[in-house]
Design a protein around this motif. Sequence first.
Motif, mmCIF file in Angstrom:
data_model
loop_
_atom_site.group_PDB
_atom_site.id
_atom_site.type_symbol
_atom_site.label_atom_id
_atom_site.label_comp_id
_atom_site.label_asym_id
_atom_site.label_seq_id
_atom_site.Cartn_x
_atom_site.Cartn_y
_atom_site.Cartn_z
ATOM 1 N N VAL A 139 -1.391 -20.430 27.389
ATOM 2 C CA VAL A 139 -1.099 -20.854 26.021
ATOM 3 C C VAL A 139 -0.749 -22.330 26.009
ATOM 4 C CG1 VAL A 139 0.382 -20.488 24.017
ATOM 5 C CG2 VAL A 139 -0.280 -18.546 25.460
ATOM 6 N N ALA A 140 -1.395 -23.076 25.138
ATOM 7 C CA ALA A 140 -1.112 -24.501 24.997
ATOM 8 C C ALA A 140 -0.143 -24.725 23.842
ATOM 9 C CB ALA A 140 -2.418 -25.267 24.755
ATOM 10 N N GLY A 141 0.372 -25.960 23.747
ATOM 11 C CA GLY A 141 1.229 -26.297 22.606
ATOM 12 C C GLY A 141 2.648 -26.638 22.967
ATOM 13 N N VAL A 142 3.177 -26.080 24.058
ATOM 14 C CA VAL A 142 4.544 -26.410 24.492
ATOM 15 C C VAL A 142 4.493 -26.788 25.966
ATOM 16 C CG1 VAL A 142 5.743 -24.968 22.804
ATOM 17 C CG2 VAL A 142 4.987 -23.973 24.961
ATOM 18 N N GLY A 143 5.390 -27.729 26.333
ATOM 19 C CA GLY A 143 5.377 -28.136 27.728
ATOM 20 C C GLY A 143 6.227 -29.364 27.991
ATOM 21 N N VAL A 144 5.623 -30.373 28.619
ATOM 22 C CA VAL A 144 6.361 -31.526 29.128
ATOM 23 C C VAL A 144 7.073 -32.277 28.009
ATOM 24 C CG1 VAL A 144 6.127 -33.749 30.291
ATOM 25 C CG2 VAL A 144 4.838 -31.772 31.112
ATOM 26 N N THR A 145 6.378 -32.597 26.940
ATOM 27 C CA THR A 145 7.002 -33.386 25.870
ATOM 28 C C THR A 145 8.170 -32.649 25.224
ATOM 29 O OG1 THR A 145 5.352 -32.508 24.319
ATOM 30 C CG2 THR A 145 4.857 -34.606 25.392
ATOM 31 N N ASP A 146 8.075 -31.341 25.118
ATOM 32 C CA ASP A 146 9.183 -30.572 24.530
ATOM 33 C C ASP A 146 10.396 -30.572 25.441
ATOM 34 O OD1 ASP A 146 7.650 -29.239 22.136
ATOM 35 O OD2 ASP A 146 6.396 -28.893 23.903
ATOM 36 N N VAL A 147 10.172 -30.543 26.753
ATOM 37 C CA VAL A 147 11.297 -30.577 27.693
ATOM 38 C C VAL A 147 11.939 -31.955 27.705
ATOM 39 C CG1 VAL A 147 11.953 -30.337 30.111
ATOM 40 C CG2 VAL A 147 10.290 -28.761 29.122
ATOM 41 N N LEU A 148 11.128 -33.009 27.722
ATOM 42 C CA LEU A 148 11.671 -34.362 27.802
ATOM 43 C C LEU A 148 12.430 -34.763 26.542
ATOM 44 C CD1 LEU A 148 8.729 -36.257 29.541
ATOM 45 C CD2 LEU A 148 10.740 -35.205 30.576
ATOM 46 N N THR A 149 12.049 -34.220 25.409
ATOM 47 C CA THR A 149 12.762 -34.524 24.160
ATOM 48 C C THR A 149 13.964 -33.619 23.941
ATOM 49 O OG1 THR A 149 11.197 -33.114 22.973
ATOM 50 C CG2 THR A 149 10.732 -35.487 23.040
ATOM 51 N N GLY A 150 14.226 -32.696 24.871
ATOM 52 C CA GLY A 150 15.413 -31.858 24.796
ATOM 53 C C GLY A 150 15.297 -30.678 23.867
ATOM 54 N N GLN A 151 14.109 -30.321 23.423
ATOM 55 C CA GLN A 151 13.951 -29.207 22.504
ATOM 56 C C GLN A 151 14.002 -27.859 23.210
ATOM 57 O OE1 GLN A 151 10.493 -29.747 20.015
ATOM 58 N NE2 GLN A 151 10.896 -31.927 19.678
ATOM 59 N N VAL A 152 13.533 -27.795 24.450
ATOM 60 C CA VAL A 152 13.546 -26.547 25.207
ATOM 61 C C VAL A 152 13.937 -26.858 26.647
ATOM 62 C CG1 VAL A 152 11.820 -25.365 23.799
ATOM 63 C CG2 VAL A 152 11.097 -26.774 25.731
ATOM 64 N N GLN A 153 14.285 -25.812 27.374
ATOM 65 C CA GLN A 153 14.537 -25.939 28.793
ATOM 66 C C GLN A 153 13.240 -25.696 29.572
ATOM 67 O OE1 GLN A 153 17.474 -26.917 30.147
ATOM 68 N NE2 GLN A 153 18.231 -27.149 28.037
ATOM 69 N N VAL A 154 13.155 -26.269 30.759
ATOM 70 C CA VAL A 154 11.909 -26.179 31.514
ATOM 71 C C VAL A 154 11.578 -24.740 31.882
ATOM 72 C CG1 VAL A 154 13.067 -26.581 33.729
ATOM 73 C CG2 VAL A 154 10.643 -27.148 33.473
ATOM 74 N N ASP A 155 12.601 -23.915 32.143
ATOM 75 C CA ASP A 155 12.345 -22.515 32.497
ATOM 76 C C ASP A 155 11.764 -21.722 31.338
ATOM 77 O OD1 ASP A 155 13.338 -23.032 35.007
ATOM 78 O OD2 ASP A 155 15.375 -22.364 34.523
ATOM 79 N N GLU A 156 11.979 -22.179 30.136
ATOM 80 C CA GLU A 156 11.503 -21.457 28.965
ATOM 81 C C GLU A 156 10.019 -21.681 28.683
ATOM 82 O OE1 GLU A 156 15.817 -21.919 26.620
ATOM 83 O OE2 GLU A 156 13.978 -22.776 25.784
ATOM 84 N N VAL A 157 9.457 -22.744 29.212
ATOM 85 C CA VAL A 157 8.060 -23.063 28.905
ATOM 86 C C VAL A 157 7.156 -22.965 30.137
ATOM 87 C CG1 VAL A 157 8.587 -24.501 26.916
ATOM 88 C CG2 VAL A 157 8.586 -25.519 29.203
ATOM 89 N N LEU A 158 7.702 -22.616 31.284
ATOM 90 C CA LEU A 158 6.864 -22.390 32.458
ATOM 91 C C LEU A 158 6.063 -21.106 32.277
ATOM 92 C CD1 LEU A 158 9.108 -23.331 35.525
ATOM 93 C CD2 LEU A 158 6.977 -24.453 34.813
ATOM 94 N N GLN A 159 4.785 -21.150 32.553
ATOM 95 C CA GLN A 159 3.912 -19.989 32.439
ATOM 96 C C GLN A 159 3.378 -19.606 33.819
ATOM 97 O OE1 GLN A 159 1.197 -20.004 28.914
ATOM 98 N NE2 GLN A 159 1.823 -22.149 28.703
#
Length: 369
Positions: free
Chosen positions: A132-152
């Motif tokens: 699934v695309a749409g969430v990832g590096v930019t969301d983690v760097l901007t503090g919106q999500v944690q890295v563990d939440e977007v790892l697939q």
Amino acid sequence: MVGLVYAFARYKMDRRIKSVEEIRDGFGVAVLGTIPQDDRLADHREIIETGFSGGRGHHEFSEALRELRTNLSFVSVDNPPRMIVVTSSLPGEGKSSITANLAVAIASTGRNVVVVDGDLRRPVITDLFGLVAGVGVTDVLTGQVQVDEVLQTYDKFPNLQVLGAGRTAPNPTELLSSKAMHTMLETLAEDALVLVDAPPLLPVTDAALLTASADGALIVATAQKTTTDELSKSLENLHQVHGNVLGVVLNRVPTTGADAGYYGYYGKSYYASSDEKAAPATGAQPVVAAPASQPWGTAPQAERSDAQQSAAPLAQREPTAPSAEDAAPAPKPAAQLQTDVPGSAEQETFGLEAWGRSGSSTGSTATGH
């Protein structure tokens, strides 16, 4: 003479990379892998390495990835790299396909691997893995999500995880060179090998900045396409940011002809052809019965070698009328085996050579097979 001078001048003016030695001697950089051409990657990116050879006719790509995987483990034995940036000089050289397939090859050994899509301008990693695309590096760097939440997690290998690029950012260079990016890579590298698919080196500076935060970079170059000037400029960009160059990966190397040897590729000639018949599972050969007219202790004429036929006496090779002394049957040696079939006029005979060739259960038991 004019034709020879023109061919020589054209060869000297051709700046494309024509051999592995040209990279080693000209730039002092190791060539860690030579990836052959593969028709499955001709039109699109695809993951074709799953830890197995993929069957006859498609083993070259898989074997080349295993060689690259092995060479990476020997780059620095005392301090092996944990964060590796995979980049190229220009777009279209196959860096994303190399990144994804190398990650699968490493994950097949049981090691934890994380693939990070660092190309925030043209992300393709999630599509390559079918995630699934749409969430990832930019969301983690901007503090919106944690890295563990977007790892697939990749379905075929639970120890392989993918971090997509995320939403399109207006300032990708600043995000990739930020302290938050370095901290995220360090966190991922605590218990996994991190492979970062970075943009090309010449159009933008993103890959050089990522290499400064990583342990080193792999530069993917296309055989017979990438020029020495382009590779020289890419290496210079990395040296300016004090980036560590682990080596070069030559992609799309020809597998036939003289060019294959120039690029140091010899793997294809070792494997059996696809039309070769498989051997019997038990390794046994069919029983070959000697003709009734064949003399004792000799193989059939068609099966005897030329040396044996030439060494045989002329009387054995050319039929003659039997003499009176030969009318009486000669005594049979004890080492030979004769099988009388009741109710049949013919007798099936076996010499020692035929006994060694036979695949009977008795012979197998006696020889321990």
